[in-house]
Design an enzyme around this catalytic site. Structure first.
Site, PDB file in Angstrom:
ATOM      1  N   LYS A 191      38.264  34.347  49.474  1.00  0.00           N
ATOM      2  CA  LYS A 191      38.050  34.160  48.177  1.00  0.00           C
ATOM      3  C   LYS A 191      36.621  34.225  47.945  1.00  0.00           C
ATOM      4  O   LYS A 191      35.797  33.616  48.438  1.00  0.00           O
ATOM      5  CB  LYS A 191      38.617  33.159  47.500  1.00  0.00           C
ATOM      6  CG  LYS A 191      39.965  33.099  47.685  1.00  0.00           C
ATOM      7  CD  LYS A 191      40.576  34.223  46.536  1.00  0.00           C
ATOM      8  CE  LYS A 191      42.271  34.009  46.465  1.00  0.00           C
ATOM      9  NZ  LYS A 191      42.854  35.250  45.823  1.00  0.00           N
ATOM     10  N   ASP A 218      38.544  38.853  48.622  1.00  0.00           N
ATOM     11  CA  ASP A 218      39.204  39.088  47.509  1.00  0.00           C
ATOM     12  C   ASP A 218      38.348  38.471  46.453  1.00  0.00           C
ATOM     13  O   ASP A 218      37.847  37.355  46.522  1.00  0.00           O
ATOM     14  CB  ASP A 218      40.428  38.452  47.415  1.00  0.00           C
ATOM     15  CG  ASP A 218      41.334  38.562  46.148  1.00  0.00           C
ATOM     16  OD1 ASP A 218      40.827  39.252  45.033  1.00  0.00           O
ATOM     17  OD2 ASP A 218      42.245  37.649  46.036  1.00  0.00           O
ATOM     18  N   GLU A 246      39.671  43.488  48.150  1.00  0.00           N
ATOM     19  CA  GLU A 246      40.644  43.338  47.006  1.00  0.00           C
ATOM     20  C   GLU A 246      39.860  42.922  45.779  1.00  0.00           C
ATOM     21  O   GLU A 246      39.101  42.020  45.617  1.00  0.00           O
ATOM     22  CB  GLU A 246      41.389  42.244  47.412  1.00  0.00           C
ATOM     23  CG  GLU A 246      42.788  42.201  46.309  1.00  0.00           C
ATOM     24  CD  GLU A 246      43.488  41.168  46.804  1.00  0.00           C
ATOM     25  OE1 GLU A 246      44.797  40.833  46.043  1.00  0.00           O
ATOM     26  OE2 GLU A 246      43.631  40.550  47.889  1.00  0.00           O
ATOM     27  N   ASP A 275      44.477  44.921  42.472  1.00  0.00           N
ATOM     28  CA  ASP A 275      45.519  43.617  42.047  1.00  0.00           C
ATOM     29  C   ASP A 275      45.446  43.381  40.587  1.00  0.00           C
ATOM     30  O   ASP A 275      46.319  43.831  40.105  1.00  0.00           O
ATOM     31  CB  ASP A 275      44.773  42.461  42.842  1.00  0.00           C
ATOM     32  CG  ASP A 275      45.886  41.093  42.432  1.00  0.00           C
ATOM     33  OD1 ASP A 275      47.022  41.480  41.743  1.00  0.00           O
ATOM     34  OD2 ASP A 275      45.703  40.068  43.124  1.00  0.00           O
ATOM     35  N   LYS A 299      52.855  41.985  43.191  1.00  0.00           N
ATOM     36  CA  LYS A 299      53.249  40.366  42.923  1.00  0.00           C
ATOM     37  C   LYS A 299      54.541  40.464  41.930  1.00  0.00           C
ATOM     38  O   LYS A 299      54.458  40.933  41.025  1.00  0.00           O
ATOM     39  CB  LYS A 299      52.250  39.908  42.514  1.00  0.00           C
ATOM     40  CG  LYS A 299      50.987  39.609  43.480  1.00  0.00           C
ATOM     41  CD  LYS A 299      49.692  38.848  42.630  1.00  0.00           C
ATOM     42  CE  LYS A 299      48.724  38.622  43.713  1.00  0.00           C
ATOM     43  NZ  LYS A 299      47.380  38.132  42.764  1.00  0.00           N
TER      44      LYS A 299
END
Length: 392
Positions: A191, A218, A246, A275, A299
Site C-alpha cells: 500500500k 496499490d 493498482e 480498482d 471485487k
C-alpha cells in the site's frame, strides 16, 4: 419482479435457468472480528471487521452462507446500513413463491437495485447484494451436492494469493516481508500513496528483506499522475520495477489513469489496474474504449456476484487482464471468491489475503489454507459455514 439480465457462458448459467429455489428461512447477524494489527492505506485506517453474516435455508434443508463486507469509506455501506438492506432482502426471500434461481437472483437485484450517478448506473447496495447472492448460490450448490469451483467452470481447485503490506515504516515493512517470505508468499502487494519519498524507502526495505519477491503497488487513488510516473521512474532506476500498479490516481481522473497506463506500459513494461475506477459495467466499457488500464480489479463487494460475472465475460472477450480483490473479509467470503476464480481459471492477479490479517477465524471447515495457497475440496457448496449461535 426485476428482470435478470445475464449471458454468462459458464455452467452457472444452466443452474440459474433450471434450479427451482424455495426459501424456507433467511436471516442475518452482525459479524465482528478484530484485526491482528490496524491496516493503513492511502486515505483510511481500519481496526476491525464489521461485516454481515447471512444464512439462507431452502425447503429441502440445504443451507447457504454469505458475507457482506463493509469498509467505510471504501464501501458505500457501513454495517448498520448493510444489516438493514440484507434484512429487507431476507424478508422478501422468505415471502416469494418457488421460482428459478435466476428469477430469485433477479428479485435480489430488484431490492438492492442500482442507481444513476453522473449518468452512470452503479449498484446501490453492492455489499449487501454480494452477501445475499453468495448465500443463495451456496444454498443451491449445497442442494445439488457440487462445490462452487466446479459450478463456476472447474478449471482448478486451488488459488495462490499475494500478501499485502499496509502503510507502515520501512523497518516494519522489512519485518513483515521477511515473515511472509518464510511463510511462502512470492508476491507482495504494498500500500502506497501517502508519502512518495517514504514509499520508496519502504519498497527498498521490502526488496532487501525478500529479494526474490514480485511487487504490486496499490496507491488507492493516493497519487496524481505526475507522482505516479515519478514513482515508476525512481523504482526503475533502483531496479525495483513492480509487476502491477493498482489505482495510481483518483477514481474519476480518467485522463490521468490513461496517461499513467501508457507511460507505465511503453517505458517500464508495467501493467496498470483500475480498482476504484472500476465500479460497474459502464466503467469497464469506458476503460476499454480509451485503453485506460491493462487490468481491472474484480471485487464481489463492489459488483455483486452477477455483476462480477458479467464484467469478467466482457474483460475476457476484450483482452483485459483480471485481478480478484476483496475488502477485509473472513475465510467465508474469501472462499467464495477463491472458488469462483479457481473455477474460471482466467485471473492473472489474485489478492485474497484478508483472512491472514484477522485475529481469529470464525469460519468452520471450508477451504484449506497453506501459506499463500487456498485449496478447495469436493465438499459441496462453499464448504465453510459459521457457528450461527456464536456469531453475535
Amino acid at each position: 419482479m426485476a428482470t435478470l439480465v445475464t449471458n454468462t457462458s459458464f455452467r452457472f448459467k444452466d443452474l440459474i435457468e433450471t434450479f427451482i429455489v424455495n426459501v424456507r428461512s433467511a436471516e442475518r447477524r452482525e459479524l465482528n472480528v478484530s484485526l491482528i494489527n490496524p491496516i493503513t492505506i492511502a486515505k483510511s485506517k481500519f481496526e476491525k471487521v464489521e461485516n454481515v453474516a447471512i444464512r439462507i435455508e431452502l425447503s429441502d434443508g440445504s443451507v447457504g452462507w454469505g458475507e457482506a463486507p463493509t469498509l467505510r469509506p471504501i464501501t458505500a455501506e457501513d454495517q448498520p446500513l448493510a444489516m438493514a438492506k440484507v434484512a429487507e432482502a431476507c424478508e422478501v426471500m422468505k415471502r416469494i413463491p418457488a421460482m428459478t434461481l435466476g428469477a430469485a437472483l433477479g428479485e435480489i437485484c430488484g431490492i438492492l437495485h442500482g442507481h444513476a450517478y453522473a449518468s452512470i448506473s452503479y449498484i446501490q447496495f453492492p455489499c449487501a447484494r454480494a452477501g445475499v447472492e453468495m448465500a443463495l448460490i451456496d444454498s443451491v450448490a449445497n442442494s445439488i451436492g457440487m462445490p462452487l469451483w466446479r459450478i463456476f467452470g472447474g478449471a482448478s481447485n486451488t488459488v495462490t494469493t499475494d500478501m499485502t503490506i499496509p502503510i507502515v515504516s520501512s523497518s516494519e515493512a522489512a519485518q513483515l516481508a521477511s515473515q511472509y517470505r518464510k511463510r511462502g508468499f512470492k508476491t507482495l502487494k504494498l500500500k502506497v500513496g501517502k508519502d512518495l519519498n517514504k514509499d520508496i524507502e519502504v519498497l527498498q526495505a521490502v526488496r532487501a528483506a525478500h529479494p526474490e519477491c514480485m511487487l504490486i503497488l496499490d496507491a488507492n487513488e493516493g497519487y496524481n499522475s505526475t507522482e505516479a510516473i515519478q514513482v515508476l521512474e525512481t523504482l526503475h532506476d533502483l531496479e525495483l520495477t513492480p509487476v502491477l500498479f493498482e489505482q495510481p490516481v483518483h477514481r474519476d481522473d480518467w485522463e490521468g489513469l490513461g496517461h499513467v497506463t501508457r507511460i507505465a506500459k511503453e517505458k517500464y513494461g508495467v501493467s496498470v489496474a483500475a480498482d476504484e475506477s472500476c465500479r460497474g459495467l459502464a466503467d469497464v466499457k469506458k476503460i476499454l474504449e480509451g485503453n485506460l488500464a491493462d487490468a481491472i480489479n474484480i471485487k464481489l463487494a463492489k459488483l455483486g456476484v452477477l455483476g462480477a460475472l458479467e464484467i469478467i465475460e466482457l474483460a475476457q472477450a476484450s483482452g483485459l487482464h483480471l485481478m480478484i480483490g476483496g475488502m477485509v473479509e473472513t475465510r467465508l467470503a474469501v472462499g467464495f471468491a477463491g472458488q469462483l476464480v479457481a473455477g474460471l481459471g482466467c485471473f492473472k492477479f489474485i489478492d485474497l489475503d484478508a483472512p491472514h490479517h484477522l485475529s481469529e477465524d470464525p469460519v468452520l471447515e471450508g477451504c484449506e489454507v497453506s501459506g499463500p495457497v487456498y485449496k478447495f475440496t469436493n465438499a459441496k457448496g462453499n464448504g465453510g459455514f459459521f457457528n450461527w449461535n456464536n456469531i453475535q
